[in-house]
Design a protein around this motif. Sequence first.
Motif, mmCIF file in Angstrom:
data_model
loop_
_atom_site.group_PDB
_atom_site.id
_atom_site.type_symbol
_atom_site.label_atom_id
_atom_site.label_comp_id
_atom_site.label_asym_id
_atom_site.label_seq_id
_atom_site.Cartn_x
_atom_site.Cartn_y
_atom_site.Cartn_z
ATOM 1 N N SER A 114 1.508 -1.220 -0.029
ATOM 2 C CA SER A 114 0.195 -0.262 -0.431
ATOM 3 C C SER A 114 1.180 1.045 -0.289
ATOM 4 C CB SER A 114 -0.553 -0.423 1.132
ATOM 5 O OG SER A 114 0.121 -0.168 2.313
ATOM 6 N N LYS A 115 -0.002 2.758 0.581
ATOM 7 C CA LYS A 115 0.539 3.466 0.082
ATOM 8 C C LYS A 115 2.086 3.704 1.181
ATOM 9 C CE LYS A 115 0.052 8.700 0.331
ATOM 10 N NZ LYS A 115 -0.570 9.526 0.019
ATOM 11 N N ASP A 116 3.122 4.151 1.403
ATOM 12 C CA ASP A 116 4.094 4.384 2.367
ATOM 13 C C ASP A 116 3.140 5.665 3.469
ATOM 14 O OD1 ASP A 116 5.759 3.084 0.439
ATOM 15 O OD2 ASP A 116 7.044 4.398 -0.102
ATOM 16 N N SER A 117 3.471 5.500 4.352
ATOM 17 C CA SER A 117 3.085 5.347 5.364
ATOM 18 C C SER A 117 4.056 6.092 6.427
ATOM 19 C CB SER A 117 1.640 4.636 6.597
ATOM 20 O OG SER A 117 2.581 4.331 7.047
ATOM 21 N N LYS A 118 3.538 7.883 7.134
ATOM 22 C CA LYS A 118 4.357 8.810 7.615
ATOM 23 C C LYS A 118 4.428 8.049 9.084
ATOM 24 C CE LYS A 118 4.066 12.720 6.535
ATOM 25 N NZ LYS A 118 3.549 14.464 6.888
ATOM 26 N N ILE A 119 5.849 8.306 8.911
ATOM 27 C CA ILE A 119 6.042 7.524 11.473
ATOM 28 C C ILE A 119 6.342 8.986 12.121
ATOM 29 C CG2 ILE A 119 7.899 6.771 12.189
ATOM 30 C CD1 ILE A 119 8.644 5.403 10.071
ATOM 31 N N GLY A 120 6.649 10.263 10.732
ATOM 32 C CA GLY A 120 6.769 11.334 11.931
ATOM 33 C C GLY A 120 8.080 12.621 11.129
ATOM 34 N N SER A 121 7.930 13.341 11.876
ATOM 35 C CA SER A 121 8.948 14.368 11.665
ATOM 36 C C SER A 121 8.998 15.657 12.345
ATOM 37 C CB SER A 121 7.705 14.863 10.046
ATOM 38 O OG SER A 121 6.201 15.837 10.860
ATOM 39 N N VAL A 122 9.994 16.397 11.536
ATOM 40 C CA VAL A 122 10.022 17.833 12.413
ATOM 41 C C VAL A 122 10.622 18.869 11.463
ATOM 42 C CG1 VAL A 122 11.441 16.566 14.231
ATOM 43 C CG2 VAL A 122 13.475 16.974 12.467
ATOM 44 N N ASP A 123 10.775 19.612 11.998
ATOM 45 C CA ASP A 123 11.000 20.807 11.690
ATOM 46 C C ASP A 123 11.880 22.189 12.137
ATOM 47 O OD1 ASP A 123 9.029 20.537 10.015
ATOM 48 O OD2 ASP A 123 7.051 21.826 10.812
ATOM 49 N N ILE A 124 13.090 22.626 11.567
ATOM 50 C CA ILE A 124 14.131 22.483 11.919
ATOM 51 C C ILE A 124 14.055 24.689 11.407
ATOM 52 C CG2 ILE A 124 16.482 23.624 13.031
ATOM 53 C CD1 ILE A 124 16.684 19.729 12.328
ATOM 54 N N LYS A 125 13.881 25.983 12.917
ATOM 55 C CA LYS A 125 14.073 26.825 11.838
ATOM 56 C C LYS A 125 15.957 27.335 10.950
ATOM 57 C CE LYS A 125 10.447 29.112 14.509
ATOM 58 N NZ LYS A 125 9.905 29.281 13.390
#
Length: 247
Positions: A114-125
């Motif tokens: 199936s479609k790849d699923s997102k585990i998590g993310s991070v944003d960095i300034k």
Amino acid sequence: IVDDVIASFAVLPNRITIPLAESVDLSDLQYPIPEGLLRVQILEARELVKSDFSLIGGGAPDPYVIMEVGAQKFRTETKNNTSNPAWEETFESFIDNSIGQELEIYLYDRDIASKDSKIGSVDIKIGSVVEDGVQEIWLPLEKAKQGKIHLNLEWFSLSSDPLHFRYTKGKESVAVLFVKLIKAQNLPTSSRLAVTRKVFCKVSVGDTTLNSFLAHGDETVWGQSLRFLLTDPHEEARIEVMDGNEN
């Protein structure tokens, strides 16, 4: 699809430019010299969990990372069946405006069925990296039950002073090249007179090849700038004028 279309002309480094004076060169507004270079080492992650358990394979994910800086996207290799992947991959990106711009990191679990699923993310300034120069950090994943990622970030300002030049033993870039394509003149007459001429430039430096946009008609004008990262400042640039009607 809508996101990709918008990013292609309105997300940095792409711009919509409106000159307010006749003396302003439109190409200088649309293709300015970037503020600097961001080097990102995606080292490893820990304690990742499979986002949706599948009967195919074990309980550990097959993680990979997508990194986005404006409209620029980079991807790591996929590590199979592990909650503690080690990538140690390096990516480099031009930064046009560090103020307010962010580095976005997304971890995905590859799924064959199936479609790849997102585990998590991070944003960095990016501005925080500019201030520190170098950051080696562990960050907890957002919108995830658990997990963290290990990154090494380096900021490089551009300089035209040859005394600032330093060689490196690795494959990292040591210099940048900007090729501004202005226009072409006195090109051979096209054999297909009924077809509107379409011409583009193919510029190759080392292993990187970039194409300009198509210029139509007899006035072959681009006013476009192409950016290259150099691992060796002695590399040559090969510029070819191509007939777009033959593609």
